[in-house]
Design a protein around this motif. Structure first.
Motif, short mmCIF file in Angstrom:
data_model
loop_
_atom_site.label_atom_id
_atom_site.label_comp_id
_atom_site.label_asym_id
_atom_site.label_seq_id
_atom_site.Cartn_x
_atom_site.Cartn_y
_atom_site.Cartn_z
N CYS A 161 61.70 116.21 62.96
CA CYS A 161 60.46 115.70 63.58
C CYS A 161 60.31 116.13 65.02
N ASP A 162 61.26 116.95 65.53
CA ASP A 162 61.26 117.41 66.92
C ASP A 162 61.29 116.24 67.89
N GLY A 163 61.96 115.18 67.49
CA GLY A 163 62.14 114.03 68.37
C GLY A 163 60.99 113.05 68.39
N SER A 164 59.94 113.29 67.60
CA SER A 164 58.79 112.39 67.62
C SER A 164 59.04 111.12 66.82
N GLY A 165 59.94 111.18 65.85
CA GLY A 165 60.20 110.04 64.98
C GLY A 165 59.26 109.94 63.80
N ALA A 166 58.25 110.82 63.78
CA ALA A 166 57.25 110.76 62.71
C ALA A 166 57.54 111.80 61.62
N ARG A 167 57.26 111.43 60.38
CA ARG A 167 57.43 112.37 59.27
C ARG A 167 56.55 113.60 59.53
N PRO A 168 57.09 114.81 59.25
CA PRO A 168 56.29 116.03 59.46
C PRO A 168 54.93 115.92 58.79
N GLY A 169 53.88 116.29 59.51
CA GLY A 169 52.52 116.21 58.98
C GLY A 169 51.82 114.91 59.34
N THR A 170 52.60 113.97 59.90
CA THR A 170 52.00 112.70 60.33
C THR A 170 52.16 112.58 61.84
N GLY A 171 51.67 111.51 62.38
CA GLY A 171 51.78 111.32 63.82
C GLY A 171 52.01 109.88 64.18
N ARG A 172 51.54 109.51 65.35
CA ARG A 172 51.66 108.15 65.83
C ARG A 172 50.29 107.48 65.87
N LYS A 173 50.30 106.18 65.84
CA LYS A 173 49.05 105.43 65.94
C LYS A 173 49.17 104.39 67.04
N THR A 174 48.04 103.90 67.46
CA THR A 174 48.02 102.91 68.53
C THR A 174 48.71 101.62 68.08
#
Length: 382
Positions: A161-174
């Motif tokens: 996830c390159d350190g983002s913690g999110a599954r590839p293809g997804t992101g973060r939300k508020t």
């Protein structure tokens, strides 16, 4: 930075303490708080890191000078106080000086009254955790410098996830707990009026965002535990308790912050023959009676080379001579110390009959006059 203690206070020495006093204080505290002696003790671990950081600055003359003059701002450009900061508060309890406060600290103190601050320092990028490892090297490696490959188990950025913690293809939300502000505000009524208490959101950790679908490899943390190999270049002249800093080899930063650093604490194996004090070397050189009495050209073994020296006739055991520039290079300047050689006249312990007779004949021919000190001592009356 607001929680940092003055480096002299950390080591328990006065400003202006000698290099030797600083080193002694460091060794005592490093031994006291070393993780091996305090397994699982987080407080001791933090103390150990604090002591290492203080020693890294105060043991370096250049960094020490900047720290003495400008405080933390002189050795850490990211620090907001000190020289170049808001010196106008200098008359108010030392704001902006070494170990003092900057504007963010002041806002932290008063931000809970009447609305608080927008955002929080803790919700922004933070440097990753610093790490420490002891490396033992040979005496010769300390003299000439070396490269060592070490193994270190630490947290690293998750590659999936390159350190983002999110599954590839997804992101973060508020974050739905704080509405993206990274803070939770609570208003309470007291006899003194209404007070607003602002705290970091526990759900998002102050980032204002949460992972929508956690990465399967790191479970949404953005990091994984792994044993890695790191090449460390150790400069010539290091000694036991020297610290080599490897920038960016600590653990990953938080909220996009930089990686922490790795502090390598050097331990040097003692040499069987040579001794070291600072940048000077010491050696005991055995010579024979005839060499001491008549004088001789002797060979002094060095590291990778041999030095010649002429012993003067009548040299006594325990006398010494110095070979300039044959010691250890200074780790900062490269200038070498000296080599001090102590002469030890070796007395034979096992003699054949023929050898004993030869010694007796020599003693008879020499007489007492060649031993003036012995002759004078024999006339003393007690």
């Amino acid at each position: 930075m607001a929680d940092k203690r003055d480096y002299y206070e950390v080591l328990g020495v006065q400003k202006g303490a000698s290099e030797e006093d600083i080193k002694k204080a460091y060794r005592k505290l490093a031994m006291k708080y070393h993780p091996d002696r305090n397994p699982g003790d987080k407080e001791a671990e933090e103390k150990f890191k604090e002591v290492n950081e203080a020693y890294e600055i105060l043991s370096d003359p250049d960094k020490k000078s900047k720290y003495d003059q400008f405080g933390f701002a002189g050795v850490d450009p990211s620090y907001g106080g000190g020289a170049g900061g808001f010196g106008g508060f200098g008359d108010f309890g030392g704001f902006g000086g070494a170990g003092g406060m900057n504007f963010e600290d002041i806002f932290d103190m008063f931000g809970s009254f009447g609305g608080g601050r927008r955002g929080s320092r803790r919700s922004g990028p933070q440097k990753g955790r610093d790490l420490q490892k002891t490396v033992t090297i040979d005496f010769t490696d300390a003299l000439f410098g070396c490269s060592k490959q070490i193994e270190l188990t630490k947290d690293i950025k998750c590659k999936t996830c390159d350190g983002s913690g999110a599954r590839p293809g997804t992101g973060r939300k508020t974050c739905d707990a704080c509405g993206g502000s990274g803070q939770i505000s609570q208003v309470s009524n007291t006899p003194f009026g209404r007070f607003q208490n602002v705290t970091t959101c526990s759900k998002c950790g102050g980032t204002g965002q949460v992972v929508e679908s956690p990465c399967p490899d790191c479970s949404g943390t953005g990091r994984i535990r792994k044993t890695v190999k790191i090449k460390v270049d150790i400069p010539a002249g290091v000694d036991t308790d020297s610290i080599v800093t490897v920038r960016g080899q600590g653990e990953p930063g938080i909220n996009g912050g930089p990686e922490g650093d790795l502090y390598i604490v050097i331990n040097v194996r003692p040499h069987s023959t040579y001794k070291r004090r600072g940048n000077d070397l010491y050696l005991e050189l055995p010579i024979t009676f005839d060499q001491a009495a008549l004088g001789a050209k002797v060979q002094v073994p060095g590291f990778g080379e041999t030095y010649s020296y002429t012993i003067t006739p009548g040299t006594q055991t325990g006398s010494s001579f110095r070979l300039r520039g044959k010691g250890v290079p200074d780790v900062r300047t490269g200038r070498k110390g000296d080599l001090y050689v102590k002469v030890i006249v070796e007395v034979p312990t096992k003699l054949s009959r023929k050898e004993k007779k030869a010694v007796e004949e020599m003693a008879a021919k020499l007489g007492d006059d060649v031993y003036p000190k012995k002759k004078k001592f024999s006339t003393l009356k007690f």
